[in-house]
Design a protein around this motif. Structure first.
Motif, PDB file in Angstrom:
ATOM      1  N   GLU A   1       0.832  -1.199   0.000  1.00 21.00           N
ATOM      2  CA  GLU A   1       0.000   0.000   0.000  1.00 21.00           C
ATOM      3  C   GLU A   1       0.880   1.267   0.000  1.00 21.00           C
ATOM      4  O   GLU A   1       0.552   2.246  -0.681  1.00 21.00           O
ATOM      5  CB  GLU A   1      -0.920   0.010   1.218  1.00 21.00           C
ATOM      6  N   PHE A   2       1.989   1.215   0.724  1.00 22.93           N
ATOM      7  CA  PHE A   2       2.921   2.348   0.730  1.00 22.93           C
ATOM      8  C   PHE A   2       3.508   2.547  -0.663  1.00 22.93           C
ATOM      9  O   PHE A   2       3.581   3.681  -1.163  1.00 22.93           O
ATOM     10  CB  PHE A   2       4.049   2.099   1.738  1.00 22.93           C
ATOM     11  N   LYS A   3       3.902   1.460  -1.306  1.00 27.34           N
ATOM     12  CA  LYS A   3       4.478   1.533  -2.650  1.00 27.34           C
ATOM     13  C   LYS A   3       3.471   2.102  -3.639  1.00 27.34           C
ATOM     14  O   LYS A   3       3.799   2.970  -4.460  1.00 27.34           O
ATOM     15  CB  LYS A   3       4.935   0.142  -3.093  1.00 27.34           C
ATOM     16  N   SER A   4       2.240   1.627  -3.539  1.00 30.33           N
ATOM     17  CA  SER A   4       1.185   2.069  -4.458  1.00 30.33           C
ATOM     18  C   SER A   4       0.873   3.560  -4.272  1.00 30.33           C
ATOM     19  O   SER A   4       0.782   4.320  -5.251  1.00 30.33           O
ATOM     20  CB  SER A   4      -0.078   1.240  -4.233  1.00 30.33           C
ATOM     21  N   LYS A   5       0.741   4.001  -3.012  1.00 28.93           N
ATOM     22  CA  LYS A   5       0.427   5.412  -2.748  1.00 28.93           C
ATOM     23  C   LYS A   5       1.589   6.317  -3.159  1.00 28.93           C
ATOM     24  O   LYS A   5       1.378   7.436  -3.651  1.00 28.93           O
ATOM     25  CB  LYS A   5       0.104   5.613  -1.262  1.00 28.93           C
ATOM     26  N   SER A   6       2.804   5.844  -2.978  1.00 29.94           N
ATOM     27  CA  SER A   6       3.975   6.621  -3.372  1.00 29.94           C
ATOM     28  C   SER A   6       3.987   6.818  -4.886  1.00 29.94           C
ATOM     29  O   SER A   6       4.263   7.917  -5.379  1.00 29.94           O
ATOM     30  CB  SER A   6       5.260   5.924  -2.930  1.00 29.94           C
ATOM     31  N   GLU A   7       3.700   5.759  -5.629  1.00 28.93           N
ATOM     32  CA  GLU A   7       3.656   5.854  -7.090  1.00 28.93           C
ATOM     33  C   GLU A   7       2.585   6.826  -7.550  1.00 28.93           C
ATOM     34  O   GLU A   7       2.776   7.572  -8.517  1.00 28.93           O
ATOM     35  CB  GLU A   7       3.432   4.468  -7.699  1.00 28.93           C
ATOM     36  N   GLU A   8       1.466   6.847  -6.838  1.00 27.86           N
ATOM     37  CA  GLU A   8       0.381   7.772  -7.176  1.00 27.86           C
ATOM     38  C   GLU A   8       0.838   9.221  -6.989  1.00 27.86           C
ATOM     39  O   GLU A   8       0.557  10.084  -7.823  1.00 27.86           O
ATOM     40  CB  GLU A   8      -0.838   7.499  -6.287  1.00 27.86           C
ATOM     41  N   ARG A   9       1.541   9.493  -5.888  1.00 26.44           N
ATOM     42  CA  ARG A   9       2.000  10.850  -5.617  1.00 26.44           C
ATOM     43  C   ARG A   9       3.054  11.290  -6.642  1.00 26.44           C
ATOM     44  O   ARG A   9       3.089  12.459  -7.050  1.00 26.44           O
ATOM     45  CB  ARG A   9       2.575  10.955  -4.201  1.00 26.44           C
TER      46      ARG A   9
ATOM     47  N   ALA B   1       2.762  14.345  -9.338  1.00 26.17           N
ATOM     48  CA  ALA B   1       3.784  15.391  -9.429  1.00 26.17           C
ATOM     49  C   ALA B   1       4.209  15.592 -10.885  1.00 26.17           C
ATOM     50  O   ALA B   1       4.370  16.726 -11.348  1.00 26.17           O
ATOM     51  CB  ALA B   1       4.987  15.021  -8.568  1.00 26.17           C
ATOM     52  N   HIS B   2       4.380  14.489 -11.614  1.00 23.83           N
ATOM     53  CA  HIS B   2       4.720  14.565 -13.032  1.00 23.83           C
ATOM     54  C   HIS B   2       3.622  15.304 -13.805  1.00 23.83           C
ATOM     55  O   HIS B   2       3.905  16.148 -14.658  1.00 23.83           O
ATOM     56  CB  HIS B   2       4.895  13.161 -13.615  1.00 23.83           C
ATOM     57  N   LYS B   3       2.384  14.976 -13.479  1.00 26.62           N
ATOM     58  CA  LYS B   3       1.231  15.583 -14.149  1.00 26.62           C
ATOM     59  C   LYS B   3       1.210  17.098 -13.953  1.00 26.62           C
ATOM     60  O   LYS B   3       0.802  17.853 -14.845  1.00 26.62           O
ATOM     61  CB  LYS B   3      -0.058  14.955 -13.615  1.00 26.62           C
ATOM     62  N   HIS B   4       1.660  17.544 -12.794  1.00 22.50           N
ATOM     63  CA  HIS B   4       1.671  18.966 -12.478  1.00 22.50           C
ATOM     64  C   HIS B   4       2.950  19.664 -12.941  1.00 22.50           C
ATOM     65  O   HIS B   4       3.191  20.824 -12.602  1.00 22.50           O
ATOM     66  CB  HIS B   4       1.489  19.170 -10.976  1.00 22.50           C
ATOM     67  N   GLY B   5       3.784  18.928 -13.685  1.00 25.15           N
ATOM     68  CA  GLY B   5       4.960  19.535 -14.293  1.00 25.15           C
ATOM     69  C   GLY B   5       6.260  19.431 -13.525  1.00 25.15           C
ATOM     70  O   GLY B   5       7.261  20.022 -13.928  1.00 25.15           O
ATOM     71  N   ARG B   6       6.274  18.690 -12.439  1.00 25.46           N
ATOM     72  CA  ARG B   6       7.525  18.576 -11.675  1.00 25.46           C
ATOM     73  C   ARG B   6       8.501  17.657 -12.406  1.00 25.46           C
ATOM     74  O   ARG B   6       8.128  16.594 -12.879  1.00 25.46           O
ATOM     75  CB  ARG B   6       7.258  18.042 -10.265  1.00 25.46           C
ATOM     76  N   VAL B   7       9.743  18.094 -12.481  1.00 23.20           N
ATOM     77  CA  VAL B   7      10.801  17.318 -13.129  1.00 23.20           C
ATOM     78  C   VAL B   7      11.797  16.878 -12.065  1.00 23.20           C
ATOM     79  O   VAL B   7      12.275  17.697 -11.270  1.00 23.20           O
ATOM     80  CB  VAL B   7      11.525  18.154 -14.210  1.00 23.20           C
ATOM     81  N   PHE B   8      12.120  15.598 -12.034  1.00 22.74           N
ATOM     82  CA  PHE B   8      13.065  15.064 -11.053  1.00 22.74           C
ATOM     83  C   PHE B   8      14.436  14.910 -11.695  1.00 22.74           C
ATOM     84  O   PHE B   8      14.561  14.473 -12.846  1.00 22.74           O
ATOM     85  CB  PHE B   8      12.580  13.711 -10.524  1.00 22.74           C
ATOM     86  N   SER B   9      15.469  15.272 -10.961  1.00 19.84           N
ATOM     87  CA  SER B   9      16.832  15.245 -11.499  1.00 19.84           C
ATOM     88  C   SER B   9      17.374  13.825 -11.646  1.00 19.84           C
ATOM     89  O   SER B   9      18.212  13.562 -12.502  1.00 19.84           O
ATOM     90  CB  SER B   9      17.766  16.065 -10.611  1.00 19.84           C
TER      91      SER B   9
END
Length: 226
Positions: free
Chosen positions: A160-168, A172-180
């Protein structure tokens, strides 16, 4: 206690001296020979070894540091630790001064954000406790800033932690956040909560409880416990 970043102590920038004390607070000046300790200090101060030796002696004489030689079996162990005076300098930041009234307001606003985070089940993490430390625990009316340590805990575990983390992360990607990099992306669910707790107002310094070695060696006061 507050410091001016342009201030000198023992003839060196006080921020450099503070760094030497932080080395002692995190054990980086212990276990090595006395010459090794002096060389480490010389590296931090960017000075000659003979000058670093003088600074080391002044830090001891002025009761910022304690230097002890202990024999463990047949091995001579050198230990450098900070005094309470040294610890206060070690955790102090060079921020513009604020009043205690302003510090109380910043803390109250932070605790309001803590309540909002903990009431939002969408976040993967919640706030377990909040501690204050540094000059805020003194009786001074003018402070360098208010140092606050925040400890987070997972709302769920396992799959459940893994699944919720993937959702977040997807959100974030959907809102335009780019990870280094991948690690930056992996820790996003944790970091987004810390960002929710932070503020653009000057005077509040947030620390991650459990990750700051300096914090583990200083006096704290719990102001919120889940």
């Amino acid at each position: 206690m507050r410091i001016n970043s342009k201030q000198l102590l023992f003839g060196y920038p006080i921020l450099k001296i503070r760094e030497v004390i932080r080395y002692a607070m995190t054990g980086r000046l212990s276990g090595i020979g006395e010459n090794g300790i002096i060389k480490e200090i010389a590296t931090v101060l960017a000075c000659a070894v003979k000058d670093a030796k003088l600074v080391f002696e002044q830090l001891i004489n002025e009761e910022y540091l304690i230097f002890e030689k202990k024999k463990i079996g047949s091995t001579l162990y050198h230990e450098v630790t900070e005094t309470e005076k040294g610890r206060r300098l070690g955790v102090t930041r060079a921020n513009p001064p604020i009043t205690r009234v302003k510090a109380d307001l910043l803390l109250a606003e932070l605790l309001e954000r803590v309540e909002k985070v903990n009431s939002n089940a969408d976040f993967v993490y919640k706030v377990e406790n909040v501690k204050v430390f540094g000059s805020y625990l003194s009786n001074q009316e003018i402070l360098g800033d208010i140092d606050v340590a925040v400890k987070l805990e997972k709302r769920v575990t396992g799959e459940e932690f893994k699944s919720k983390s993937e959702e977040r992360i997807k959100l974030a990607h959907k809102h335009g956040r780019v990870f280094s990099n991948f690690i930056d992306q992996l820790y996003w669910p944790y970091r987004e909560v810390m960002l929710q707790l932070s503020t653009r107002k000057k005077g509040l310094s947030l620390h991650y409880d459990g990750e700051d070695e300096v914090l583990n060696r200083t006096e704290t006061k719990t102001v919120f416990q889940l």
